[in-house]
Design a protein around this motif. Structure first.
Motif, PDB file in Angstrom:
ATOM      1  N   LEU A  79      10.656   0.676   3.739  1.00 43.98           N
ATOM      2  CA  LEU A  79      10.541  -0.297   2.642  1.00 43.98           C
ATOM      3  C   LEU A  79       9.522   0.169   1.603  1.00 43.98           C
ATOM      4  O   LEU A  79       9.815   0.212   0.401  1.00 43.98           O
ATOM      5  N   GLY A  80       8.314   0.530   2.046  1.00 43.78           N
ATOM      6  CA  GLY A  80       7.263   0.910   1.112  1.00 43.78           C
ATOM      7  C   GLY A  80       7.570   2.181   0.351  1.00 43.78           C
ATOM      8  O   GLY A  80       7.485   2.224  -0.884  1.00 43.78           O
ATOM      9  N   LEU A  81       7.951   3.232   1.078  1.00 43.06           N
ATOM     10  CA  LEU A  81       8.244   4.511   0.427  1.00 43.06           C
ATOM     11  C   LEU A  81       9.517   4.416  -0.409  1.00 43.06           C
ATOM     12  O   LEU A  81       9.634   5.072  -1.446  1.00 43.06           O
ATOM     13  N   LEU A 127       1.452   9.713  -5.281  1.00 43.57           N
ATOM     14  CA  LEU A 127       1.712  11.072  -4.817  1.00 43.57           C
ATOM     15  C   LEU A 127       2.870  11.726  -5.556  1.00 43.57           C
ATOM     16  O   LEU A 127       2.968  12.958  -5.592  1.00 43.57           O
ATOM     17  N   SER A 128       3.761  10.931  -6.146  1.00 39.59           N
ATOM     18  CA  SER A 128       4.994  11.476  -6.712  1.00 39.59           C
ATOM     19  C   SER A 128       5.066  11.366  -8.232  1.00 39.59           C
ATOM     20  O   SER A 128       6.135  11.589  -8.811  1.00 39.59           O
ATOM     21  N   ILE A 155       0.834  -1.208   0.000  1.00 43.82           N
ATOM     22  CA  ILE A 155       0.000   0.000   0.000  1.00 43.82           C
ATOM     23  C   ILE A 155       0.867   1.256   0.000  1.00 43.82           C
ATOM     24  O   ILE A 155       0.597   2.224  -0.732  1.00 43.82           O
ATOM     25  N   LEU A 156       1.920   1.261   0.807  1.00 39.92           N
ATOM     26  CA  LEU A 156       2.808   2.419   0.870  1.00 39.92           C
ATOM     27  C   LEU A 156       3.508   2.653  -0.462  1.00 39.92           C
ATOM     28  O   LEU A 156       3.746   3.800  -0.859  1.00 39.92           O
ATOM     29  N   THR A 157       3.844   1.567  -1.158  1.00 32.85           N
ATOM     30  CA  THR A 157       4.484   1.702  -2.470  1.00 32.85           C
ATOM     31  C   THR A 157       3.547   2.400  -3.454  1.00 32.85           C
ATOM     32  O   THR A 157       3.944   3.330  -4.166  1.00 32.85           O
ATOM     33  N   VAL A 158       2.303   1.950  -3.487  1.00 34.31           N
ATOM     34  CA  VAL A 158       1.311   2.570  -4.376  1.00 34.31           C
ATOM     35  C   VAL A 158       1.072   4.020  -3.973  1.00 34.31           C
ATOM     36  O   VAL A 158       0.953   4.908  -4.828  1.00 34.31           O
ATOM     37  N   LEU A 159       1.017   4.286  -2.667  1.00 32.95           N
ATOM     38  CA  LEU A 159       0.816   5.651  -2.179  1.00 32.95           C
ATOM     39  C   LEU A 159       1.933   6.567  -2.657  1.00 32.95           C
ATOM     40  O   LEU A 159       1.674   7.671  -3.168  1.00 32.95           O
TER      41      LEU A 159
END
Length: 374
Positions: free
Chosen positions: A281-283, A42-43, A34-38
């Motif tokens: 990890l996600g970001l 956003l970027s 989820i953090l990867t997709v976020l």
């Protein structure tokens, strides 16, 4: 081409998700995904803006952007930055802040939330300056002409973007900053903090952007002088040193730009998890995809084919800067933040497609060119 550019991103994604699974099972796996997709959502506008700058650099500096730049983005902004923010705001040592992030993540989140006004003011002003310098500049291709045409004329006034930015900062300090959002739903007067942080963001933009422009102009002047000497029969002046300086400061500008874009992702990540390992990890995976996408846009010449993409990205930057300043007092869902950028870039892409179709139709109506007849 696709695999060569995104190969490392695909590989790190697999390793990151596996590491998340062993760290905390399927729950941690899902959080990192989820953090990867976020981060990517956003970027995405960050990738478009970066591509406009990166295409001016050599292949060597593009590789530096994908290697050293990734290390700075992942470990600097997604791991070290939140720890530094907590350390400064809570007057702790970095080691104490790291210990807090692992052993008391709730308190860690509270400290980052309390530091948000200064983060938002710094990042918001940096991004606002990028937007203002773009919208006040004269350019041959305009997307929303009824907005861009009169603003480009106003842009002939010296330092107009700085004046507008300072007015926005002063307004934010006197309005949203007087009741800045803190943890637990409380509010506090952060006017002085917002003013100082906003001025720091403005100075950072002027210094880094000014140095980049200075060395880029020196490079162009050196190349022009070399061409003139060659035309006169002399030896061309070497501009290697100038290339190095210009490339270095443009790389530095890219890193500061990426840092400003990272603020909303880092803060938004706390709405999903308090664990610094999963956050990194996600970001970090998302940041790697953004960098790969930047290089892909450059190598494919996408910005040249879809001329309004850069406009849409800058409008997204302007919207993000206002959103960041607004979040000093009000909570705004990260989904809204991400959708604003995606919608604006999507509209600019569709406008570019329509423009290309119209130009192609005009070319067909004009008949074959002399080269086609031959």
């Amino acid at each position: 081409m696709l695999l060569r550019t995104f190969g490392w991103s695909f590989g790190i994604t697999v390793l990151g998700l596996v590491a998340a699974f062993f760290y905390g099972g399927w729950t941690a796996f899902g959080v990192v995904a989820i953090l990867t997709v976020l981060e990517i959502s956003l970027s995405f506008d960050n990738a478009v803006i970066n591509a406009g700058i990166l295409k001016k650099l050599s292949a060597f500096w593009q590789k530096i952007f994908l290697t050293i730049g990734v290390l700075i983005a992942v470990f600097g902004m997604r791991l070290v930055f939140p720890v530094v923010i907590v350390a400064i705001s809570a007057e702790l040592s970095p080691l104490e802040a790291v210990d807090l992030s692992f052993n008391d993540p709730d308190r860690y989140k509270e400290l980052v939330t309390d530091a948000h006004p200064s983060i938002a003011a710094f990042g918001g002003m940096f991004l606002l300056m990028i937007f203002l310098d773009f919208i006040f500049a004269e350019r041959d291709i305009q997307w929303v002409r009824w907005i861009e045409r009169p603003l480009s004329r106003l842009g002939r006034v010296d330092m107009l973007s700085v004046c507008v930015a300072l007015i926005v900062l002063l307004t934010a300090a006197l309005t949203v900053a007087t009741h800045a959002h803190q943890h637990g739903g409380e509010h506090a007067d952060k006017s002085e903090t917002v003013l100082l942080s906003g001025v720091a963001g403005l100075i950072a933009y002027l210094v880094v952007g000014g140095l980049s422009s200075f060395f880029e102009n020196r490079l162009e002047a050196g190349e022009q002088e070399g061409d003139e000497q060659a035309d006169r029969g002399g030896s061309a002046t070497s501009a290697t040193a100038l290339v190095g300086k210009a490339a270095f400061f443009m790389f530095l500008y890219l890193e500061v730009l990426d840092a400003s874009f990272s603020f909303d992702g880092v803060i938004g990540a706390f709405a999903i998890t308090n664990e610094i390992v999963l956050m990194t990890l996600g970001l970090g995976i998302g940041a790697l995809y953004v960098r790969s996408l930047t290089v892909y846009l450059v190598r494919q010449g996408t910005l040249d084919d879809y001329v309004y993409l850069e406009h849409g990205a800058h409008y997204a930057i302007g919207a993000l800067s206002i959103i960041l300043l607004t979040t000093i007092r009000y909570e705004i869902n990260e989904i809204i933040t991400g959708l604003v950028g995606v919608v604006l870039i999507g509209l600019s892409f569709w406008s570019s497609v329509r423009r290309n179709r119209a130009l192609a139709a005009d070319g067909d109506d004009a008949g074959p060119t002399p080269a086609q007849q031959a």
